[in-house]
Enzyme design. Structure first.
Site, mmCIF file in Angstrom:
data_model
loop_
_atom_site.group_PDB
_atom_site.id
_atom_site.type_symbol
_atom_site.label_atom_id
_atom_site.label_comp_id
_atom_site.label_asym_id
_atom_site.label_seq_id
_atom_site.Cartn_x
_atom_site.Cartn_y
_atom_site.Cartn_z
ATOM 1 C CB ALA A 1 -0.917 -0.001 1.215
ATOM 2 N N GLY B 1 2.582 2.653 -2.517
ATOM 3 C CA GLY B 1 2.718 3.396 -3.772
ATOM 4 C C GLY B 1 2.079 4.769 -3.645
ATOM 5 N NE ARG C 1 -1.267 4.461 -12.388
ATOM 6 C CZ ARG C 1 -1.062 3.156 -12.541
ATOM 7 N NH1 ARG C 1 -1.487 2.549 -13.638
ATOM 8 N NH2 ARG C 1 -0.465 2.455 -11.601
ATOM 9 C CD GLN D 1 8.191 0.533 -0.698
ATOM 10 O OE1 GLN D 1 6.991 0.693 -0.855
ATOM 11 N NE2 GLN D 1 8.941 -0.074 -1.610
ATOM 12 C CG ASN E 1 0.285 -10.338 -11.837
ATOM 13 O OD1 ASN E 1 -0.171 -11.171 -11.052
ATOM 14 N ND2 ASN E 1 1.250 -9.481 -11.519
ATOM 15 C CE1 TYR F 1 -32.174 23.556 15.041
ATOM 16 C CE2 TYR F 1 -32.309 25.522 16.389
ATOM 17 C CZ TYR F 1 -31.622 24.404 15.971
ATOM 18 O OH TYR F 1 -30.396 24.119 16.497
ATOM 19 C CG ASN G 1 -49.356 18.707 19.039
ATOM 20 O OD1 ASN G 1 -49.380 17.807 18.207
ATOM 21 N ND2 ASN G 1 -49.537 19.981 18.710
ATOM 22 N NE ARG H 1 -51.167 35.173 21.371
ATOM 23 C CZ ARG H 1 -52.170 34.309 21.566
ATOM 24 N NH1 ARG H 1 -53.374 34.741 21.884
ATOM 25 N NH2 ARG H 1 -51.957 33.037 21.497
HETATM 26 C C1 UD1 Z 1 0.908 -4.267 -10.330
HETATM 27 C C2 UD1 Z 1 1.663 -5.437 -10.951
HETATM 28 C C3 UD1 Z 1 0.943 -5.827 -12.226
HETATM 29 C C4 UD1 Z 1 -0.478 -6.166 -11.951
HETATM 30 C C5 UD1 Z 1 -1.195 -5.044 -11.201
HETATM 31 C C6 UD1 Z 1 -2.568 -5.526 -10.702
HETATM 32 C C7 UD1 Z 1 4.036 -5.208 -10.407
HETATM 33 C C8 UD1 Z 1 5.370 -4.767 -10.897
HETATM 34 N N1 UD1 Z 1 3.022 -5.024 -11.225
HETATM 35 O O1 UD1 Z 1 0.980 -3.183 -11.245
HETATM 36 O O2 UD1 Z 1 1.596 -6.941 -12.818
HETATM 37 O O3 UD1 Z 1 -1.175 -6.427 -13.155
HETATM 38 O O4 UD1 Z 1 -0.432 -4.647 -10.057
HETATM 39 O O5 UD1 Z 1 -3.286 -4.521 -10.095
HETATM 40 O O6 UD1 Z 1 3.955 -5.739 -9.315
HETATM 41 N N2 UD1 Z 1 3.341 -0.508 -3.941
HETATM 42 C C9 UD1 Z 1 4.132 -0.419 -2.808
HETATM 43 N N3 UD1 Z 1 5.430 -0.030 -2.931
HETATM 44 C C10 UD1 Z 1 5.969 0.248 -4.134
HETATM 45 C C11 UD1 Z 1 5.171 0.143 -5.302
HETATM 46 C C12 UD1 Z 1 3.852 -0.245 -5.172
HETATM 47 O O7 UD1 Z 1 3.676 -0.653 -1.688
HETATM 48 O O8 UD1 Z 1 7.175 0.584 -4.160
HETATM 49 C C13 UD1 Z 1 1.922 -0.899 -3.784
HETATM 50 C C14 UD1 Z 1 0.933 0.112 -4.316
HETATM 51 O O9 UD1 Z 1 0.526 1.004 -3.273
HETATM 52 C C15 UD1 Z 1 -0.224 -0.726 -4.796
HETATM 53 C C16 UD1 Z 1 0.412 -2.045 -5.142
HETATM 54 O O10 UD1 Z 1 1.700 -2.070 -4.547
HETATM 55 O O11 UD1 Z 1 -1.213 -0.917 -3.793
HETATM 56 C C17 UD1 Z 1 0.568 -2.208 -6.647
HETATM 57 O O12 UD1 Z 1 1.310 -1.103 -7.125
HETATM 58 P P1 UD1 Z 1 0.882 -0.315 -8.425
HETATM 59 O O13 UD1 Z 1 1.836 0.782 -8.650
HETATM 60 O O14 UD1 Z 1 -0.561 0.001 -8.394
HETATM 61 O O15 UD1 Z 1 1.190 -1.449 -9.500
HETATM 62 P P2 UD1 Z 1 0.499 -1.654 -10.903
HETATM 63 O O16 UD1 Z 1 1.173 -0.772 -11.888
HETATM 64 O O17 UD1 Z 1 -0.951 -1.582 -10.782
HETATM 65 CA CA CA Z 2 -2.443 -1.094 -9.205
#
Ligand code: UD1
Ligand code: CA
Length: 467
Positions: free
Chosen positions: A14, A16, A20, A77, A174, A369, A380, A443
Site C-alpha cells: 500500500a 505506492g 494516477r 517503505q 496478473n 427548529y 404536541n 402576546r
Molecule cells: C501491479 C503489478 C501488475 C499487476 C497489477 C494488478 C508489479 C510490478 N506489477 O501493477 O503486474 O497487473 O499490479 O493490479 O507488481 N506498492 C508499494 N510499494 C511500491 C510500489 C507499489 O507498496 O514501491 C503498492 C501500491 O501502493 C499498490 C500495489 O503495490 O497498492 C501495486 O502497485 P501499483 O503501482 O498500483 O502497480 P500496478 O502498476 O498496478
Molecule cells: Ca495497481
C-alpha cells in the site's frame, strides 16, 4: 470455511504514491462504500489468515495505522522502489514460524476471502512453489500480462511499459495476488534488479525466476470483476458500482426489498432488518442500522444512525441519531447529530432537530427548529415553533414536560422549561419557565378598528373628488 491458517503471513502492498489518482490522499485511503480501499482488503484476509497481517505503507499512512487494530502491523517503505522492494521489507519483519506468505495489493478491494482460501489450498495440495491469481479482461491496459508457453504453463509476467506490441495484445492479466513459499521468495527477491522501464524492483520478476528454475506454479483464473484494481478515479467508480451490487444482493437475499438497486447507495457496514423496503435514491452510510418492516425513502440519506422497526422516513436527512420503533419522519426533515426519538414519534415536514431528545408518542408535525431540547412524552409542538438556543456565544437547553402543548409559532427562548401538562399561547415568545399545568402566553393585546373598510373607502373617494 476451513480452519484458520496459522502458518501464513499476509503482506498487503500500500505504499505506492497512486499518482494516477491526482489526489493529496494516499490511494488506498480513498473510500469505497464507507470504508477505505485498504480496509476492504484487510477484511478479506482477516477470516482466512489472521496470524500476521502486515501492511507496507508510506510515511503518510503512519497516522492511520491504529485504525485497524492490533491484528494489523505497518511497515514503512520510505521510497516506493517497487512491489518487489516492498515485499522484501515486509519479509524481514515476519517471524520464522510463518512458512507461507500471501501477497495482495492494497488497491484491489473486490477480492473475496473464498478465492484467497482457494489460492492457498491449491498451492499446498499440488506442492507448488507459488500460486497466483489471473483473469482474462476486456481491456488489459495498465496491467501486467501473463505469458504462457505452448502447454499453457505460466512463463512470466511482463509489465505493460516493458511489453512488446504482441505481448500487449494478451488479455490475461496478473492480479498481483500470490501465495509463495516464504524461503523461496526470500531467496529470489535478492536476485531481482530495477532494470526495466520504470526502474523499479518488480515482484513480478520473481515469477520468471521461478519458472527458469523449473519450479511449478499454479495460476488460478478468476472472474475479472474480482481483481479490478483502482489506479484512477474512473476505476474507483467502476469498483464502487460492483461493490454496491454485492451489498444490495446480500441485503435482498436477507429479506430486504430494494425497489431499484441501481439507485440504492448502501455502505458495507450498514445492517437492515427483513421486510424493510428501500425506495429509490436512498443513501445509507457509515454504521447505520435499520430495523425490520421500515420504509425508507425515496430520496433519503441516513448516516451513522440506529433506526427501530416499522419506521417510515421519506425525503429526509438523518445523521448520528437514534430513532425508536414506529416513528414517522418527513417528508423534508433533517435530524442533525445527537437526536434520540422514542417510540411512535412524528417528525413531520420541514422540521430540523439537533441534539434533541423526544419522548414516546410526541409530535413535531410542521416547520420547526428544535435545538438542544428535551421533549417529554405525549407532547404536541405546534406548527412553526422554534427554540432560540443560541445567543451568539453559548447554546442553552429547552426542556418541555410530558403532555405539554406548545402553541403554533411559539419562540422558546432558552434556557427555559415548560412544565408537565403546561401549554403556551400561539405566537408567544416564551422567556420564562412555565410551571406544570399552566399556560404561558406572551402576546400584545389585539385591537380591532371597527368599520375600517368603510372608512378607508370614504377617504379614497374624497381624494378622487379633489383631483
Ligand atoms: C501491479 C503489478 C501488475 C499487476 C497489477 C494488478 C508489479 C510490478 N506489477 O501493477 O503486474 O497487473 O499490479 O493490479 O507488481 N506498492 C508499494 N510499494 C511500491 C510500489 C507499489 O507498496 O514501491 C503498492 C501500491 O501502493 C499498490 C500495489 O503495490 O497498492 C501495486 O502497485 P501499483 O503501482 O498500483 O502497480 P500496478 O502498476 O498496478
Ligand atoms: Ca495497481
Amino acid at each position: 470455511m476451513e480452519a484458520r491458517n496459522d502458518t501464513i503471513s499476509v503482506i498487503i502492498l500500500a505504499a505506492g504514491k497512486g499518482k494516477r489518482m491526482k489526489s493529496t490522499l494516499p490511494k488506498v485511503m480513498h473510500k469505497l462504500c464507507g470504508r477505505t480501499l485498504l480496509a476492504h482488503v484487510i477484511d478479506a484476509t482477516r477470516s482466512i489468515a489472521p496470524g500476521d497481517i502486515c501492511v507496507v505503507a508510506s510515511r503518510e499512512h503512519e497516522e492511520i495505522a491504529g485504525e485497524f487494530g492490533d491484528e494489523v502491523r505497518f511497515v514503512i517503505q520510505k521510497e516506493p522502489l517497487g512491489t518487489g522492494h516492498a515485499v522484501g521489507l515486509a519479509l524481514k519483519t515476519i517471524e520464522v514460524r510463518f512458512s507461507e506468505v500471501l501477497v495482495l495489493p492494497g488497491d484491489s478491494p473486490l477480492i473475496r476471502p473464498e478465492t484467497l482460501l482457494e489460492l492457498i489450498t491449491l498451492r499446498r495440495k499440488g506442492g507448488f512453489s507459488a500460486s497466483l491469481i489471473t483473469a482474462v479482461v476486456e481491456n488489459p491496459e495498465g496491467y501486467g500480462r501473463v505469458l504462457r508457453d505452448g502447454q499453457g504453463n505460466v512463463l512470466k509476467i511482463v509489465e505493460e511499459s516493458d511489453a512488446t506490441d504482441e505481448e500487449r495484445r494478451v488479455t490475461e492479466i496478473n492480479a498481483s495476488m500470490y501465495v509463495f513459499e516464504r524461503n523461496t521468495l526470500e531467496g529470489l527477491l535478492g536476485e531481482i534488479s530495477p532494470d526495466n522501464a520504470q526502474s523499479e524492483y518488480y515482484l513480478t520478476d520473481v515469477i520468471q525466476k521461478l519458472t527458469e528454475r523449473g519450479a511449478k506454479l499454479f495460476a488460478l483464473r478468476v472472474d475479472a470483476e474480482e481483481v479490478m484494481g483502482v489506479n484512477n478515479r474512473m476505476q474507483l467508480a467502476d469498483v464502487a458500482r460492483v461493490m454496491r451490487g454485492r451489498i444490495n444482493d446480500q441485503l435482498m437475499e436477507a429479506g430486504v426489498t430494494i425497489v431499484e438497486p441501481d439507485s440504492a447507495f448502501i455502505d458495507r457496514d450498514v445492517e437492515i432488518g427483513p421486510d424493510t423496503r428501500i425506495e429509490p435514491f436512498v443513501f445509507l452510510e457509515g454504521k447505520t442500522k435499520i430495523g425490520s418492516g421500515c420504509r425508507i425513502g425515496p430520496f433519503t440519506t441516513i448516516r451513522n444512525c440506529a433506526i427501530g422497526d416499522n419506521c417510515r422516513i421519506e425525503f429526509s436527512w438523518l445523521e448520528e441519531s437514534v430513532v425508536g420503533d414506529e416513528c414517522n419522519i418527513g417528508p423534508y426533515s433533517r435530524l442533525r447529530s445527537g437526536c434520540r426519538l422514542g417510540r411512535s414519534v412524528k417528525v413531520g415536514g420541514f422540521v430540523e432537530m439537533k441534539n434533541t431528545q423526544v419522548g414516546d408518542g410526541s409530535k413535531v408535525p410542521h416547520l420547526s427548529y428544535m435545538g438542544d431540547t428535551q421533549i417529554g412524552e405525549g407532547v404536541n409542538i405546534g406548527a412553526g415553533t422554534i427554540t432560540c438556543n443560541y445567543d451568539g456565544e453559548r447554546k442553552y437547553r429547552t426542556v418541555i414536560g410530558d403532555r405539554a402543548f406548545i402553541g403554533s409559532d411559539t419562540m422558546l427562548i432558552a434556557p427555559v422549561r415548560i412544565g408537565d401538562d403546561a401549554a403556551t399561547g400561539a405566537g408567544s415568545a416564551i422567556y420564562e419557565d412555565v410551571p406544570d399545568g399552566s399556560l404561558g402566553i406572551e402576546r400584545s393585546k389585539q385591537r380591532n378598528v371597527e368599520g375600517w373598510r368603510e372608512k378607508r373607502k370614504k377617504k379614497r373617494d374624497e381624494r378622487k373628488d379633489k383631483k
